[in-house]
Structures are given as structure tokens and as C-alpha cells.
Design a protein around this motif. Structure first.
Motif, PDB file in Angstrom:
ATOM      1  N   LEU B 122       0.830  -1.203   0.000  1.00 23.81           N
ATOM      2  CA  LEU B 122       0.000   0.000   0.000  1.00 23.81           C
ATOM      3  C   LEU B 122       0.872   1.264   0.000  1.00 23.81           C
ATOM      4  O   LEU B 122       0.625   2.208  -0.767  1.00 23.81           O
ATOM      5  CB  LEU B 122      -0.922  -0.011   1.230  1.00 23.81           C
ATOM      6  N   GLY B 123       1.897   1.268   0.839  1.00 22.35           N
ATOM      7  CA  GLY B 123       2.801   2.421   0.898  1.00 22.35           C
ATOM      8  C   GLY B 123       3.469   2.665  -0.448  1.00 22.35           C
ATOM      9  O   GLY B 123       3.551   3.807  -0.924  1.00 22.35           O
ATOM     10  N   ARG B 124       3.925   1.577  -1.065  1.00 19.39           N
ATOM     11  CA  ARG B 124       4.588   1.718  -2.372  1.00 19.39           C
ATOM     12  C   ARG B 124       3.611   2.244  -3.427  1.00 19.39           C
ATOM     13  O   ARG B 124       3.947   3.099  -4.243  1.00 19.39           O
ATOM     14  CB  ARG B 124       5.193   0.374  -2.814  1.00 19.39           C
ATOM     15  N   ALA B 125       2.383   1.734  -3.375  1.00 19.50           N
ATOM     16  CA  ALA B 125       1.370   2.181  -4.351  1.00 19.50           C
ATOM     17  C   ALA B 125       1.035   3.659  -4.148  1.00 19.50           C
ATOM     18  O   ALA B 125       0.852   4.413  -5.112  1.00 19.50           O
ATOM     19  CB  ALA B 125       0.109   1.324  -4.215  1.00 19.50           C
ATOM     20  N   LEU B 126       0.984   4.078  -2.894  1.00 15.39           N
ATOM     21  CA  LEU B 126       0.682   5.493  -2.617  1.00 15.39           C
ATOM     22  C   LEU B 126       1.826   6.388  -3.082  1.00 15.39           C
ATOM     23  O   LEU B 126       1.608   7.470  -3.639  1.00 15.39           O
ATOM     24  CB  LEU B 126       0.417   5.698  -1.121  1.00 15.39           C
ATOM     25  N   LEU B 127       3.063   5.930  -2.845  1.00 16.35           N
ATOM     26  CA  LEU B 127       4.222   6.737  -3.273  1.00 16.35           C
ATOM     27  C   LEU B 127       4.251   6.869  -4.792  1.00 16.35           C
ATOM     28  O   LEU B 127       4.629   7.899  -5.336  1.00 16.35           O
ATOM     29  CB  LEU B 127       5.526   6.113  -2.756  1.00 16.35           C
ATOM     30  N   GLU B 128       3.801   5.817  -5.462  1.00 13.28           N
ATOM     31  CA  GLU B 128       3.766   5.864  -6.924  1.00 13.28           C
ATOM     32  C   GLU B 128       2.635   6.773  -7.421  1.00 13.28           C
ATOM     33  O   GLU B 128       2.793   7.518  -8.392  1.00 13.28           O
ATOM     34  CB  GLU B 128       3.566   4.447  -7.462  1.00 13.28           C
ATOM     35  N   ALA B 129       1.527   6.748  -6.721  1.00 12.16           N
ATOM     36  CA  ALA B 129       0.348   7.515  -7.174  1.00 12.16           C
ATOM     37  C   ALA B 129       0.442   8.999  -6.822  1.00 12.16           C
ATOM     38  O   ALA B 129      -0.141   9.841  -7.508  1.00 12.16           O
ATOM     39  CB  ALA B 129      -0.915   6.927  -6.546  1.00 12.16           C
ATOM     40  N   VAL B 130       1.144   9.285  -5.745  1.00 13.61           N
ATOM     41  CA  VAL B 130       1.253  10.674  -5.287  1.00 13.61           C
ATOM     42  C   VAL B 130       2.733  11.063  -5.333  1.00 13.61           C
ATOM     43  O   VAL B 130       3.487  10.745  -4.418  1.00 13.61           O
ATOM     44  CB  VAL B 130       0.697  10.834  -3.848  1.00 13.61           C
ATOM     45  N   PRO B 131       3.168  11.740  -6.403  1.00 14.48           N
ATOM     46  CA  PRO B 131       4.588  12.073  -6.520  1.00 14.48           C
ATOM     47  C   PRO B 131       5.075  12.820  -5.280  1.00 14.48           C
ATOM     48  O   PRO B 131       4.399  13.708  -4.772  1.00 14.48           O
ATOM     49  CB  PRO B 131       4.630  12.971  -7.757  1.00 14.48           C
ATOM     50  N   ALA B 132       6.251  12.430  -4.796  1.00 14.06           N
ATOM     51  CA  ALA B 132       6.801  13.034  -3.586  1.00 14.06           C
ATOM     52  C   ALA B 132       8.274  13.316  -3.795  1.00 14.06           C
ATOM     53  O   ALA B 132       8.925  12.681  -4.613  1.00 14.06           O
ATOM     54  CB  ALA B 132       6.614  12.086  -2.403  1.00 14.06           C
ATOM     55  N   GLY B 133       8.783  14.267  -3.045  1.00 12.42           N
ATOM     56  CA  GLY B 133      10.206  14.562  -3.080  1.00 12.42           C
ATOM     57  C   GLY B 133      10.511  15.892  -3.740  1.00 12.42           C
ATOM     58  O   GLY B 133       9.612  16.586  -4.217  1.00 12.42           O
ATOM     59  N   THR B 134      11.805  16.206  -3.764  1.00 13.63           N
ATOM     60  CA  THR B 134      12.309  17.489  -4.225  1.00 13.63           C
ATOM     61  C   THR B 134      11.761  17.914  -5.573  1.00 13.63           C
ATOM     62  O   THR B 134      12.038  17.278  -6.589  1.00 13.63           O
ATOM     63  CB  THR B 134      13.848  17.435  -4.319  1.00 13.63           C
ATOM     64  N   GLY B 135      10.972  18.966  -5.579  1.00 10.06           N
ATOM     65  CA  GLY B 135      10.525  19.585  -6.830  1.00 10.06           C
ATOM     66  C   GLY B 135       9.729  18.681  -7.752  1.00 10.06           C
ATOM     67  O   GLY B 135       9.536  19.013  -8.919  1.00 10.06           O
ATOM     68  N   ARG B 136       9.291  17.528  -7.249  1.00 11.15           N
ATOM     69  CA  ARG B 136       8.599  16.575  -8.127  1.00 11.15           C
ATOM     70  C   ARG B 136       7.251  17.114  -8.589  1.00 11.15           C
ATOM     71  O   ARG B 136       6.439  17.561  -7.795  1.00 11.15           O
ATOM     72  CB  ARG B 136       8.368  15.245  -7.391  1.00 11.15           C
TER      73      ARG B 136
END
Lengths: 139, 478
Positions: B122-136
Motif C-alpha cells: 500500500l505504501g509503495r502504491a501510494l508513493l507511486e500515485a502521489v509524486p513526492a520529493g524534491t521539486g517533483r
């Protein structure tokens, strides 16, 4: 984290909210040049293309205003134009006119700087031949 | 002089910095003795004092127990200004991440056990669906006129395009839209920074957490809020768009402060009278950035729903419990000295906490009071509270917004050196997905106060009452 290169005259000081940088140089123009190097050094990231110099003319009613605006100029290159300032050079004899070589970069390898603050910004000639400036960055 | 030398204890949970020098009003800080022991020599108390010097300030320069050293204003600071008395508006009093805030979703239609078993995926899917990080940036690229529409419409803009339903708006502060917003003064640079950032998390302390309801303090209130077993907490704001609005107006306000003769103890406190052209331009642009943030959290909500439906079936639903702002300035009516006054309330790292019966609280919750969402650090817990009438009387209807940092990012990284943070989190039953290792290290639990200590203060002070404690089991960090 301090400067990656021990000879590079900038260091990180503590600030609970974010990041405070202190830069030193032998002269006022040197301080501006070192600030650009500090900015590039902090953000890091792999360069992916050639550098291209951009001319910048600074203004301000006092040294702190010039200092903060200079950092804002560097930030604008990073956040808006998406190139990384790597250093700065005076163009001619006017210390307010500089060229900023800026590089294309690999965004995934960069640390972020989101904003330059006016909070606790300072510039002083600490001793003959020693200029010191501090700036707090929102990261 | 260190402010601690002139700190007067008012009660178990309240301390006063008496008026001195250029202060127009006293300062007041909500803290326990233990929290104050850590604060005594902290520069944040000087910042409470500095805010008290600004023109038109009313009552007290206030700070919540999650106070820490910010820029100009302390984080955790609350200050109200009377425009009819020369009261100012200050971009530094709102902060760079305009309408940084949190939104709580209550998840139904899937068993907690099942979600917990799949927390890594679930965490991996959320990270993929919601771009996160520097200037993303994200997949949604807005044209100039669409950015204006977002700036005017906020979360409503997103709902009208199918990213959620109209019922989502009912449970947002301001209905998810700052009605006074004016995108006109927003610069081209802000638009460039924001055009691809809707639906993204960002970096720093922003996060997405999937949580289990660990303890209910008021089961009836929790049921009325729709909180059952699983929740999702979204923490993000106006991204580069809001940062640039703040940056642009800090420059404008440097000049304005000089023009209006406003003495500044810290240049980040630069301000203009609220009713001046500069004050009104900032208020409009800040409203546009607020709306960008509301739309951003709405887009993230939509992505979370898509992930939940994909992983757990269409019956898995996520309903908006509430959406609160942390960094804002708003016109609000408050009773001061026995009369109603329309004030400009700045909350920088603070949450609105209106009590039962307040007309600005959504109808469904009006008898309870406004939900106050207080995230803790990623390894511990978060709280759901309710605002009180006492908060309305004492703090312009305000409460704490989180745990509050104890360590600088530098010190946090030093504390994390040699440790495997992801493994440590796993040992606590939490799956951590982080866009960058450095970002995760800066956000370790040790970097924050225990949010339970902060909540204990606001509850004992009567600024809020507790409803539930939530414990994360999947965390996505920017």
C-alpha cells in the motif's frame, strides 16, 4: 553537513526550522561569489549538461538587502529556470554586476531549497580581509 | 536579555512574557513546565516578543505548545490584528507554505487486518500515485487560465473536474475555498513553479499516513465524525506556488514596511496595513495560494481513493473527516474586551479550533465543535481533537498543529547516522516509503517533541478536547 570541499568557505549552522548557512570571503564581491558556490554545493546533484553564464545586476538599499536579493536570484535560477548556479564571477569592476554560470542537472540527485528568508540575514566585515554573511533557507 | 528571565507563570499551562520595550501587547505561551524547560532559552520566545511589536496587534502575541524557532514569527504562533486600528498583514506571519495543512480521511469497506497485512504494498502504491520529493511534479499540467481557476476555486475546482464529490467540500475549513482569493497579483514565477505540482506531496515534513484508530477518548464524537478503524492523514500544502507568492510579497513588504513607518525587529516580520494596497494584494494572492493547497489535498485524496479501490475493491471508501489549514491569515470575528471585532488572524503552524455552535463549523459537526487534527511524528501517533468555546475566548479560536521540532534537520541527520530508519520503523510495525533517505532521516521521531505532551497541554488548558489517537502503519514521506 558542511561543505563537501574543506577548502570551500561555507558551513551549516543550526536552526530548528530549517537550514542556516554561514559564508566567508576576503572581500564583498568574494562573498557573493562564495554564496553562489555554497548554493550549488548545498543543492548538489549531478550536472547533465554544459554550464551557461547568466548576467545578474544586483540592487538594494543596504548590504543585507543586496545579500538576500542575491540569494533570491540564485534561488530563482534553481526553482524557476531549473538550472543550478555553480559559481559567480564579477563582470568588470562593478561588484553589483555578476555572471552566474548555471548547469543543467539531474533533479533526482539534488537536495531542495524552497525559499530564502530575510530572518536573521546578516552581512559584516568581521575583520580586515574577512567578510561574513549568514542566510536562513527554507528546505 | 534572555526572555526566560522575564517569564511569568499564569497557570499550569500558560506563561506570560510581560510587555516591555516596543511590545504593544504581552506575549503568552501555552506550555507545561517540562516543555517550558526546553523552551526557556530558545529564540522562539524572542520571536513571540517581536510579533508583539507589530502595529494593530490585539490581546496577546500567542504561541501554542508546539512552538519552535521559525522565521520572523515563531512556528506555533497566533496573532490577531485590527485593520481599523492600523492592523497589519504579514507574509512572514503566514509562512512560505501557505495553507500547508492536513486532511483526515476515514476508510470504510475494508478490514483493518487486511489493510495492515498489505501495508508495504500500500505504501509503495501510494508513493507511486502521489509524486513526492524534491521539486517533483505530477501528471497534471495546468495552463495559465486553469491556474487562475484553481486560485479562485480551490478544492471546488478539483471536485468539478471529477476529483472527488461535493460532499468532500462540506468538511473542509472555508469549504475548501478562500472566497476572497485573487490570482491577479500572483507572479509568473509562482505560476511556473506551480503548474505541474497539483496532486503532489512535496518534501520536508509532508507525508501520507495510513493509520489505525488506537484509542477513543470520546466514542460518540468519533462516531459522529465517522472515525471507525482506519484513517488516512494527508499533510501537504501549496508547494512551489505558495512559496513563490510568499517570496514575492516579502520583497513587496520590505518596501511597504519602510513606506508605512513599520519598525521591524526581524525583516521577515515585514508587513503592511491590511487595508493598504499592498496588504490587499497580498491577501488576495495568499487566498489564491490557499486555494491551490486545498485543490492539492483534494487531488491527493482522489489518488488515495484510486489506490484503495484498486487494492481492496470498490467497496473501500475514504470519506473526508476534515481538512484544516496550518499557515494562513484570515478575517474572523472575535469578541475582544466585550465587543465583537473583525480581525486579521494569523496562524503560523497553528490550527483553527472553533467551539460548538460556531457558524463556521460544518453543520454536521456544529454541536461538537470543529475537528482539530494534530499529527505527531512518523513513528508515534496523531490525535483528533475538537475545538472549544474557551479557545474562542482565549486564543482567537486557535490550537496547536503538531508535535513541534526539537532538533534541527542537521542534528536529526546526525542522530540518524549509522541507523537503518526503515528497519527501525518496521520493528514498530510501520512500513516507511520515502522519496529520499535524507528526508526520512530528518523526520525521525527523535527530531520531534512527543505530540502527546503537546496535546496534554491544550487539553488541560481547555483549548480542545480529545476524541481519538491514531497510530500509523504505513508512512509515505517526501
Amino acid at each position: 553537513m558542511a561543505s563537501a570541499d574543506p577548502a570551500m568557505p561555507w558551513q551549516l549552522l543550526d536552526h530548528t526550522a530549517d537550514v542556516r548557512l554561514e559564508v566567508e570571503a576576503a572581500s564583498w564581491p568574494g562573498l557573493l561569489e562564495e554564496a553562489a558556490a555554497a548554493f550549488g554545493g548545498f543543492v548538489g546533484g549531478g550536472q547533465t549538461g554544459r554550464t551557461e553564464a547568466r548576467p545578474v545586476t544586483l540592487s538594494g538599499s543596504d548590504p543585507v538587502e543586496v545579500w538576500v536579493r542575491w540569494w533570491r536570484t540564485l534561488l530563482r535560477l534553481w526553482t524557476v529556470e531549473r538550472v543550478l548556479p555553480v559559481r559567480a564571477e564579477m563582470l568588470g569592476s562593478d561588484p553589483r554586476v555578476l555572471a552566474v554560470p548555471a548547469a543543467a542537472l539531474d533533479l533526482s540527485r539534488c537536495e531542495d531549497i524552497k525559499a530564502v528568508t530575510w530572518h536573521a540575514a546578516s552581512v559584516e566585515q568581521a575583520a580586515p580581509g574577512c567578510w561574513r554573511g549568514t542566510i536562513v533557507l527554507d528546505v | 536579555m534572555s526572555p526566560s528571565r522575564n517569564l511569568k507563570r499564569v497557570s499550569d499551562t500558560l506563561w506570560e512574557l510581560p510587555r516591555q520595550g516596543a511590545m504593544r501587547v504581552p506575549g503568552r505561551v501555552y506550555a507545561s513546565e517540562e516543555l517550558m524547560a526546553e523552551l526557556r532559552d530558545d529564540p522562539s520566545l524572542d520571536q513571540v516578543r517581536n510579533v508583539a511589536t507589530l502595529p494593530g496587534i490585539v490581546g496577546y502575541s500567542l504561541a501554542m505548545p508546539d512552538i519552535h524557532w521559525g522565521y520572523g514569527f515563531p512556528i506555533g504562533g497566533v496573532a490577531a490584528f485590527d485593520p481599523e486600528d492600523g492592523g497589519v498583514i504579514s507574509p512572514g506571519g503566514v509562512g512560505f507554505d501557505i495553507n500547508c495543512g492536513v486532511r483526515l480521511l476515514a476508510v470504510t469497506g475494508v478490514k483493518e487486518k487486511k489493510v495492515r497485512e498489505h501495508r508495504g504494498e500500500l505504501g509503495r502504491a501510494l508513493l507511486e500515485a502521489v509524486p513526492a520529493g524534491t521539486g517533483r511534479g505530477g501528471p497534471l499540467k495546468l495552463k495559465a487560465h486553469e491556474l487562475d481557476q484553481v486560485g479562485r476555486g480551490g478544492a471546488r475546482w478539483a471536485v468539478e473536474r471529477g476529483f472527488g464529490g461535493p460532499e468532500d467540500l462540506l468538511h473542509c475549513e472555508e469549504g475548501g475555498c478562500a472566497a476572497w482569493a485573487d490570482p491577479e497579483p500572483v507572479s509568473a514565477d509562482a505560476r511556473i513553479r506551480g503548474y505541474d505540482q497539483l496532486g503532489t506531496l512535496g518534501s520536508g515534513n509532508h507525508f501520507l499516513e495510513v493509520q489505525a484508530v488506537e484509542e477513543l477518548y470520546d466514542a460518540e464524537a468519533a462516531a459522529r465524525l465517522g472515525i471507525d478503524a482506519i484513517t488516512v492523514l494527508i499533510h501537504t500544502g501549496s508547494r512551489g506556488f505558495g512559496h513563490q507568492v510568499c517570496d514575492d510579497f516579502l520583497e513587496t513588504m520590505q518596501k511597504a514596511s519602510k513606506a508605512y513607518g513599520i519598525e521591524l525587529a526581524d525583516r521577515q516580520l515585514c508587513a503592511a496595513p491590511f487595508l493598504s494596497p499592498e496588504g490587499q494584494a497580498y491577501f488576495g494572492a495568499m487566498g489564491a495560494a490557499m486555494n491551490f493547497a486545498f485543490a492539492n489535498r483534494q487531488l491527493v485524496t482522489h489518488r488515495v481513493r484510486e489506490v484503495l479501490a484498486r487494492m481492496f475493491g470498490e467497496r473501500a471508501e475514504a470519506r473526508v473527516v476534515y481538512d484544516v489549514c496550518h499557515n494562513i491569515a484570515k478575517r474572523e470575528t472575535h469578541a475582544v474586551g466585550g465587543r465583537e471585532r473583525e480581525l486579521v488572524v494569523h496562524r503560523k503552524g497553528a490550527t483553527r479550533a472553533f467551539g460548538p455552535g460556531h457558524p463556521m463549523v460544518p453543520e454536521a459537526y456544529r454541536a461538537l465543535g470543529q475537528p482539530v487534527l494534530v499529527p505527531g511524528d512518523m513513528g508515534r501517533y496523531s490525535y483528533v481533537l475538537l475545538g472549544t468555546a474557551r479557545a474562542g475566548a482565549e486564543t482567537f479560536g486557535s490550537c496547536c498543529h503538531g508535535a513541534g521540532r526539537r532538533l534541527s534537520r542537521n542534528k536529526a541527520r546526525a542522530a540518524a547516522r549509522g541507523r537503518n530508519i526503515k528497519k527501525e520503523m518496521a520493528a514498530r510495525g510501520v512500513s516507511l516509503q520515502a522519496a529520499s533517505l535524507r528526508g526520512a532521516e530528518e523526520e525521525i521521531s527523535d527530531a520531534y517533541k512527543d505530540v502527546a505532551d503537546v496535546v496534554d497541554v491544550v487539553v488541560r488548558a481547555g483549548l480542545a478536547r480529545p476524541v481519538a489517537r491514531l497510530r500509523p502503519f504505513a508512512v509515505v514521506k517526501g
